[in-house]
Design a protein around this motif. Structure first.
Motif, PDB file in Angstrom:
ATOM      1  N   SER A  54       0.737  -1.099   0.054  1.00 37.24           N
ATOM      2  CA  SER A  54       0.147  -0.186   0.047  1.00 37.24           C
ATOM      3  C   SER A  54       0.910   1.018   0.065  1.00 37.24           C
ATOM      4  CB  SER A  54      -1.008   0.059   1.169  1.00 37.24           C
ATOM      5  OG  SER A  54      -0.147  -0.061   2.517  1.00 37.24           O
ATOM      6  N   LEU A  55       0.304   2.495  -0.084  1.00 35.15           N
ATOM      7  CA  LEU A  55       0.995   3.494  -0.360  1.00 35.15           C
ATOM      8  C   LEU A  55       0.895   4.219   1.128  1.00 35.15           C
ATOM      9  CD1 LEU A  55       2.190   5.834  -2.340  1.00 35.15           C
ATOM     10  CD2 LEU A  55      -0.052   6.841  -2.278  1.00 35.15           C
ATOM     11  N   ASN A  56       2.227   4.600   1.536  1.00 32.22           N
ATOM     12  CA  ASN A  56       2.435   5.167   2.945  1.00 32.22           C
ATOM     13  C   ASN A  56       3.280   6.300   2.976  1.00 32.22           C
ATOM     14  OD1 ASN A  56       0.590   3.524   4.407  1.00 32.22           O
ATOM     15  ND2 ASN A  56       2.029   1.528   4.381  1.00 32.22           N
ATOM     16  N   TYR A  82      -1.455   8.419   3.510  1.00 29.45           N
ATOM     17  CA  TYR A  82      -1.079   8.393   2.147  1.00 29.45           C
ATOM     18  C   TYR A  82      -0.041   9.255   1.559  1.00 29.45           C
ATOM     19  CZ  TYR A  82      -5.610   5.684   1.923  1.00 29.45           C
ATOM     20  OH  TYR A  82      -6.610   4.781   2.385  1.00 29.45           O
ATOM     21  N   ALA A 141      -0.466   6.363  -6.011  1.00 30.44           N
ATOM     22  CA  ALA A 141      -0.498   7.697  -5.699  1.00 30.44           C
ATOM     23  C   ALA A 141      -1.283   8.674  -6.526  1.00 30.44           C
ATOM     24  CB  ALA A 141       1.081   8.287  -5.616  1.00 30.44           C
ATOM     25  N   HIS A 144      -5.183   7.860  -5.587  1.00 34.03           N
ATOM     26  CA  HIS A 144      -5.514   8.673  -4.414  1.00 34.03           C
ATOM     27  C   HIS A 144      -5.589  10.148  -4.665  1.00 34.03           C
ATOM     28  CE1 HIS A 144      -5.581   5.309  -1.500  1.00 34.03           C
ATOM     29  NE2 HIS A 144      -4.452   4.845  -1.828  1.00 34.03           N
TER      30      HIS A 144
END
Length: 386
Positions: A54-56, A82, A141, A144
């Motif tokens: 996932s995007l963190n 995000y 990215a 989102h």
């Protein structure tokens, strides 16, 4: 009747002696034992804790040429988990340099006149540059960011029409209620930890029997075994059983020492069924190691052949790439990878709580391929010394 009983007693005696021999040889190899322990503990811990899909906190630079309340509101929505705004780029050259150096993953540029155009209903464009070296994270990215900007534009349009705040609640709307099954918090550690444990089991299921057989060749003891009263099956069966037991102990350590206590992975199904299927998988996959052992003349060759065998199994398992994302012809090849079935079984038992009846097609497919592989390895070994 007495002859049959005597034959079984002799066969069990030979098996127990050969099994004891294999375990003693393995116990003397301290380096290999440390490597096995590392793989089933530290490696799995690193995979579960350090690898995420996932995007963190994507590093984000902003260029705000508008400097209004509207631009600050928009940029303020790019926040954790995000995005993480790390600074402001004063000009385009600095933004591109940050992308080139890897200091930023996203550069968001707000044009001059954003607030004024939103008030008058004029279309306005917001530029976004994304480092897609990692295509998965780049796609996330972008997705989102599009969702954030779209929602901001919709809310601005509703506010301009006097429908902001509670007034928009009276408008007709379609609500998307999502129910997440089997992994409610969408923990990447659950998937990555279990996948890595199964991958490690596969590596050792191929490598350990091959190494044990090639070691006999290097020491010159395989000829002594062949001329003994032992049959080829009597030579190979104790080796595979001993290595299967070692791998099952490693899997148990991974589950009860790393995955369950440290990452709270639930076990919703039968552990007995999981270990039974794991034993069957390791035992039958060992045939690939026997195939490598019949070709290799030393441990280095056995290791290289094992890599050539294991790599396609991992890529075709579905652990790294979902089957739906593969070309149709490649999806057909997944059906010949026993790891593909083992993954479905393991996730079905551990996370979904499935039983034998639901998993029967996967168990049957894995068993069929495994028996063919093990039988082929046994035939090749027998032909080598005929």
């Amino acid at each position: 009747m007495n002859d049959t009983r005597l034959w079984w007693m002799l066969a069990l005696r030979r098996f127990s002696v050969m099994l004891s021999k294999e375990l003693k040889q393995l116990s003397r190899d301290r380096v290999l034992l440390l490597f096995i322990l590392y793989a089933f503990t530290v490696d799995i811990f690193l995979a579960a804790s350090g690898v995420t899909l996932s995007l963190n906190n994507a590093a984000t630079l902003v260029q705000d040429a508008d400097r209004t309340a509207a631009s600050r509101e928009l940029l303020g929505r790019f926040r954790e988990p995000y995005f993480r705004i790390t600074g402001e780029a004063l000009h385009d050259r600095a933004a591109l340099a940050a992308l080139d150096r890897g200091d930023a993953m996203v550069v968001l540029s707000v044009p001059d006149g954003l607030g004024r155009k939103l008030e008058t209903g004029e279309p306005v464009q917001v530029a976004m540059q994304v480092d897609t070296t990692n295509s998965v994270l780049g796609f996330l990215a972008t997705s989102h960011a599009q969702e954030i900007i779209t929602r901001f534009g919709l809310e601005s349009a509703l506010a301009r029409m006097g429908l902001g705040g509670g007034a928009s609640a009276n408008l007709p709307a379609v609500e998307n209620e999502v129910r997440v099954w089997f992994n409610p918090n969408q923990e990447d550690s659950w998937f990555m930890g279990i996948s890595e444990m199964l991958n490690i089991a596969t590596v050792f299921a191929v490598l350990l029997p091959a190494a044990a057989m090639v070691r006999e060749k290097e020491r010159g003891t395989v000829e002594q075994l062949v001329v003994s009263p032992l049959t080829p099956f009597g030579i190979l069966f104790p080796k595979v059983v001993s290595m299967t037991g070692v791998i099952l102990v490693g899997v148990a350590i991974s589950l009860f020492v790393v995955l369950i206590p440290l990452f709270s992975i639930p076990v919703k199904g039968s552990l007995g069924l999981f270990f039974l299927v794991s034993a069957l998988y390791v035992f039958t996959t060992a045939g690939l190691g026997l195939f490598a052992a019949t070709i290799a003349h030393n441990l280095a060759q056995a290791g290289m052949l094992s890599i050539l065998i294991i790599a396609p199994m991992l890529f075709l398992s579905g652990a790294w790439t979902p089957p739906e994302a593969m070309p149709e012809w490649l999806r057909g090849l997944m059906l010949v990878s026993p790891l593909h079935y083992y993954l479905d079984i393991a996730f079905g038992v551990l996370l979904k709580g499935q039983g034998f009846a639901e998993l029967l097609p996967s168990i049957a497919g894995m068993t069929s391929i495994g028996l063919l592989v093990f039988g082929g390895g046994l035939v090749l070994f027998r032909r080598q010394f005929d």
